[in-house]
Design a protein around this motif. Sequence first.
Motif, PDB file in Angstrom:
ATOM      1  N   THR A  99     -10.212  -2.587 -20.378  1.00 59.81           N
ATOM      2  CA  THR A  99      -8.953  -2.205 -19.727  1.00 59.81           C
ATOM      3  C   THR A  99      -9.219  -1.480 -18.416  1.00 59.81           C
ATOM      4  O   THR A  99      -8.544  -1.710 -17.410  1.00 59.81           O
ATOM      5  CB  THR A  99      -8.126  -1.315 -20.676  1.00 59.81           C
ATOM      6  N   PHE A 100     -10.219  -0.603 -18.433  1.00 60.39           N
ATOM      7  CA  PHE A 100     -10.586   0.130 -17.216  1.00 60.39           C
ATOM      8  C   PHE A 100     -11.052  -0.833 -16.125  1.00 60.39           C
ATOM      9  O   PHE A 100     -10.610  -0.740 -14.970  1.00 60.39           O
ATOM     10  CB  PHE A 100     -11.689   1.134 -17.542  1.00 60.39           C
ATOM     11  N   HIS A 101     -11.937  -1.754 -16.475  1.00 55.76           N
ATOM     12  CA  HIS A 101     -12.475  -2.694 -15.481  1.00 55.76           C
ATOM     13  C   HIS A 101     -11.375  -3.592 -14.935  1.00 55.76           C
ATOM     14  O   HIS A 101     -11.317  -3.862 -13.728  1.00 55.76           O
ATOM     15  CB  HIS A 101     -13.587  -3.520 -16.117  1.00 55.76           C
ATOM     16  N   ARG A 102     -10.492  -4.051 -15.806  1.00 54.92           N
ATOM     17  CA  ARG A 102      -9.377  -4.891 -15.349  1.00 54.92           C
ATOM     18  C   ARG A 102      -8.468  -4.120 -14.393  1.00 54.92           C
ATOM     19  O   ARG A 102      -8.027  -4.655 -13.369  1.00 54.92           O
ATOM     20  CB  ARG A 102      -8.573  -5.389 -16.550  1.00 54.92           C
ATOM     21  N   ALA A 103      -8.197  -2.858 -14.707  1.00 54.64           N
ATOM     22  CA  ALA A 103      -7.364  -2.036 -13.827  1.00 54.64           C
ATOM     23  C   ALA A 103      -8.022  -1.849 -12.466  1.00 54.64           C
ATOM     24  O   ALA A 103      -7.350  -1.848 -11.424  1.00 54.64           O
ATOM     25  CB  ALA A 103      -7.084  -0.687 -14.478  1.00 54.64           C
ATOM     26  N   GLU A 104      -9.353  -1.688 -12.457  1.00 55.05           N
ATOM     27  CA  GLU A 104     -10.070  -1.543 -11.194  1.00 55.05           C
ATOM     28  C   GLU A 104     -10.032  -2.834 -10.380  1.00 55.05           C
ATOM     29  O   GLU A 104      -9.873  -2.793  -9.155  1.00 55.05           O
ATOM     30  CB  GLU A 104     -11.523  -1.143 -11.471  1.00 55.05           C
ATOM     31  N   LEU A 105     -10.159  -3.964 -11.037  1.00 56.13           N
ATOM     32  CA  LEU A 105     -10.054  -5.241 -10.340  1.00 56.13           C
ATOM     33  C   LEU A 105      -8.666  -5.404  -9.723  1.00 56.13           C
ATOM     34  O   LEU A 105      -8.529  -5.829  -8.567  1.00 56.13           O
ATOM     35  CB  LEU A 105     -10.337  -6.402 -11.306  1.00 56.13           C
ATOM     36  N   LEU A 106      -7.646  -5.051 -10.479  1.00 57.12           N
ATOM     37  CA  LEU A 106      -6.273  -5.169  -9.979  1.00 57.12           C
ATOM     38  C   LEU A 106      -6.027  -4.203  -8.814  1.00 57.12           C
ATOM     39  O   LEU A 106      -5.321  -4.543  -7.861  1.00 57.12           O
ATOM     40  CB  LEU A 106      -5.282  -4.902 -11.108  1.00 57.12           C
ATOM     41  N   ARG A 107      -6.602  -3.006  -8.904  1.00 56.43           N
ATOM     42  CA  ARG A 107      -6.423  -2.017  -7.829  1.00 56.43           C
ATOM     43  C   ARG A 107      -7.060  -2.500  -6.533  1.00 56.43           C
ATOM     44  O   ARG A 107      -6.451  -2.420  -5.452  1.00 56.43           O
ATOM     45  CB  ARG A 107      -7.021  -0.678  -8.259  1.00 56.43           C
ATOM     46  N   GLN A 108      -8.279  -3.024  -6.625  1.00 54.16           N
ATOM     47  CA  GLN A 108      -8.937  -3.533  -5.433  1.00 54.16           C
ATOM     48  C   GLN A 108      -8.229  -4.774  -4.899  1.00 54.16           C
ATOM     49  O   GLN A 108      -8.125  -4.965  -3.683  1.00 54.16           O
ATOM     50  CB  GLN A 108     -10.404  -3.853  -5.738  1.00 54.16           C
ATOM     51  N   ARG A 109      -7.728  -5.611  -5.795  1.00 49.98           N
ATOM     52  CA  ARG A 109      -6.994  -6.801  -5.352  1.00 49.98           C
ATOM     53  C   ARG A 109      -5.750  -6.405  -4.564  1.00 49.98           C
ATOM     54  O   ARG A 109      -5.451  -6.990  -3.521  1.00 49.98           O
ATOM     55  CB  ARG A 109      -6.596  -7.646  -6.560  1.00 49.98           C
ATOM     56  N   ALA A 110      -5.013  -5.410  -5.058  1.00 47.83           N
ATOM     57  CA  ALA A 110      -3.806  -4.958  -4.359  1.00 47.83           C
ATOM     58  C   ALA A 110      -4.148  -4.419  -2.974  1.00 47.83           C
ATOM     59  O   ALA A 110      -3.411  -4.661  -2.004  1.00 47.83           O
ATOM     60  CB  ALA A 110      -3.093  -3.897  -5.192  1.00 47.83           C
ATOM     61  N   ALA A 111      -5.261  -3.704  -2.864  1.00 47.80           N
ATOM     62  CA  ALA A 111      -5.669  -3.160  -1.564  1.00 47.80           C
ATOM     63  C   ALA A 111      -6.011  -4.285  -0.591  1.00 47.80           C
ATOM     64  O   ALA A 111      -5.611  -4.254   0.579  1.00 47.80           O
ATOM     65  CB  ALA A 111      -6.851  -2.216  -1.739  1.00 47.80           C
ATOM     66  N   LEU A 112      -6.750  -5.281  -1.063  1.00 46.73           N
ATOM     67  CA  LEU A 112      -7.146  -6.382  -0.183  1.00 46.73           C
ATOM     68  C   LEU A 112      -5.956  -7.252   0.201  1.00 46.73           C
ATOM     69  O   LEU A 112      -5.888  -7.755   1.321  1.00 46.73           O
ATOM     70  CB  LEU A 112      -8.221  -7.234  -0.863  1.00 46.73           C
ATOM     71  N   ALA A 113      -5.036  -7.443  -0.732  1.00 46.70           N
ATOM     72  CA  ALA A 113      -3.874  -8.289  -0.443  1.00 46.70           C
ATOM     73  C   ALA A 113      -2.974  -7.681   0.625  1.00 46.70           C
ATOM     74  O   ALA A 113      -2.271  -8.408   1.344  1.00 46.70           O
ATOM     75  CB  ALA A 113      -3.081  -8.540  -1.724  1.00 46.70           C
ATOM     76  N   SER A 114      -2.988  -6.353   0.756  1.00 48.33           N
ATOM     77  CA  SER A 114      -2.136  -5.676   1.735  1.00 48.33           C
ATOM     78  C   SER A 114      -2.929  -5.169   2.932  1.00 48.33           C
ATOM     79  O   SER A 114      -2.497  -4.256   3.629  1.00 48.33           O
ATOM     80  CB  SER A 114      -1.405  -4.506   1.068  1.00 48.33           C
ATOM     81  N   VAL A 115      -4.098  -5.775   3.180  1.00 49.56           N
ATOM     82  CA  VAL A 115      -4.994  -5.276   4.221  1.00 49.56           C
ATOM     83  C   VAL A 115      -4.371  -5.355   5.612  1.00 49.56           C
ATOM     84  O   VAL A 115      -4.687  -4.547   6.488  1.00 49.56           O
ATOM     85  CB  VAL A 115      -6.337  -6.044   4.170  1.00 49.56           C
ATOM     86  N   TRP A 116      -3.468  -6.315   5.795  1.00 47.19           N
ATOM     87  CA  TRP A 116      -2.824  -6.437   7.111  1.00 47.19           C
ATOM     88  C   TRP A 116      -1.999  -5.198   7.429  1.00 47.19           C
ATOM     89  O   TRP A 116      -1.857  -4.814   8.590  1.00 47.19           O
ATOM     90  CB  TRP A 116      -1.924  -7.683   7.140  1.00 47.19           C
ATOM     91  N   ARG A 117      -1.465  -4.547   6.404  1.00 47.75           N
ATOM     92  CA  ARG A 117      -0.548  -3.428   6.632  1.00 47.75           C
ATOM     93  C   ARG A 117      -1.286  -2.122   6.891  1.00 47.75           C
ATOM     94  O   ARG A 117      -0.911  -1.364   7.792  1.00 47.75           O
ATOM     95  CB  ARG A 117       0.385  -3.295   5.424  1.00 47.75           C
ATOM     96  N   TRP A 118      -2.337  -1.844   6.113  1.00 50.00           N
ATOM     97  CA  TRP A 118      -2.992  -0.535   6.224  1.00 50.00           C
ATOM     98  C   TRP A 118      -4.321  -0.587   6.959  1.00 50.00           C
ATOM     99  O   TRP A 118      -4.833   0.466   7.352  1.00 50.00           O
ATOM    100  CB  TRP A 118      -3.181   0.085   4.841  1.00 50.00           C
ATOM    101  N   TYR A 119      -4.889  -1.786   7.153  1.00 57.54           N
ATOM    102  CA  TYR A 119      -6.193  -1.901   7.795  1.00 57.54           C
ATOM    103  C   TYR A 119      -6.105  -2.475   9.207  1.00 57.54           C
ATOM    104  O   TYR A 119      -6.827  -2.039  10.100  1.00 57.54           O
ATOM    105  CB  TYR A 119      -7.101  -2.781   6.930  1.00 57.54           C
ATOM    106  N   LEU A 120      -5.226  -3.450   9.419  1.00 56.74           N
ATOM    107  CA  LEU A 120      -5.131  -4.106  10.727  1.00 56.74           C
ATOM    108  C   LEU A 120      -4.020  -3.523  11.594  1.00 56.74           C
ATOM    109  O   LEU A 120      -4.225  -3.246  12.773  1.00 56.74           O
ATOM    110  CB  LEU A 120      -4.914  -5.614  10.530  1.00 56.74           C
ATOM    111  N   LEU A 121      -2.840  -3.358  11.024  1.00 58.28           N
ATOM    112  CA  LEU A 121      -1.685  -2.895  11.803  1.00 58.28           C
ATOM    113  C   LEU A 121      -1.907  -1.553  12.498  1.00 58.28           C
ATOM    114  O   LEU A 121      -1.451  -1.379  13.636  1.00 58.28           O
ATOM    115  CB  LEU A 121      -0.457  -2.833  10.892  1.00 58.28           C
ATOM    116  N   PRO A 122      -2.605  -0.590  11.880  1.00 57.31           N
ATOM    117  CA  PRO A 122      -2.806   0.691  12.575  1.00 57.31           C
ATOM    118  C   PRO A 122      -3.575   0.586  13.892  1.00 57.31           C
ATOM    119  O   PRO A 122      -3.471   1.480  14.732  1.00 57.31           O
ATOM    120  CB  PRO A 122      -3.599   1.521  11.555  1.00 57.31           C
ATOM    121  N   PHE A 123      -4.335  -0.494  14.076  1.00 58.59           N
ATOM    122  CA  PHE A 123      -5.081  -0.657  15.326  1.00 58.59           C
ATOM    123  C   PHE A 123      -4.262  -1.345  16.420  1.00 58.59           C
ATOM    124  O   PHE A 123      -4.677  -1.337  17.584  1.00 58.59           O
ATOM    125  CB  PHE A 123      -6.359  -1.464  15.075  1.00 58.59           C
ATOM    126  N   VAL A 124      -3.138  -1.943  16.063  1.00 61.53           N
ATOM    127  CA  VAL A 124      -2.372  -2.731  17.035  1.00 61.53           C
ATOM    128  C   VAL A 124      -1.859  -1.883  18.196  1.00 61.53           C
ATOM    129  O   VAL A 124      -2.025  -2.272  19.370  1.00 61.53           O
ATOM    130  CB  VAL A 124      -1.230  -3.491  16.333  1.00 61.53           C
TER     131      VAL A 124
END
Length: 200
Positions: free
Chosen positions: A105-130
């Motif tokens: 359960t812990f490992h699955r939650a960590e996979l889901l957490r990292q997936r959510a971060a990568l899926a929204s990378v345009w918002r928190w990783y790319l957009l701040p540099f625009v």
Amino acid sequence: MSDHDPLRDLWAGQETGNFVMPLEDVRRKARDFQKTILRRNMTEYAAAALVIALFGWTAITVPEPIVRAGCFLIIFGALYVCWKLYGLARSASGAEMDAAQNLMTFHRAELLRQRAALASVWRWYLLPFVPGMAVFLGGVSFAPDNPAPLAVKLVILLFAAMLVAALFYGVWWLNQRAVKALDGEIAALEGAGEDWPVDS
């Protein structure tokens, strides 16, 4: 011909049961995953430090106010990305893993957490540099000491903007590939069975 097939009946009547991955395999996968996340984040922090140093030096040495403003905005963007990276996609500590009631359960939650971060990378990783990149490129292209005609300045600005856009798209595309890879990991983990022993 008769519809009765003894081999088919034997195959259909056997008990299948769910495949259960050994707990040590889950532990190893979880630890390897966290090590990968830690290395990735350390690389990102080092890259952010390089960006801050480079644009900080530019802000100090270039007298053009617009260029300097762009540099400071880029620095703020890099700091914001570091803050979000830690908040959204930091690696879990060994103590957190050891304290988990159920390792799967812990490992699955960590996979889901990292997936959510990568899926929204345009918002928190790319957009701040625009904003910073827009101001910086505009300041460089239209600097008062640039003797080029207006049309040439516009072409230079457009070309630089296209290069940055291509770079941003490449980063987004790579992260979407990582999302698909995590989807596969999550599906494989879920398919391995739900009834796992409580980790002590």
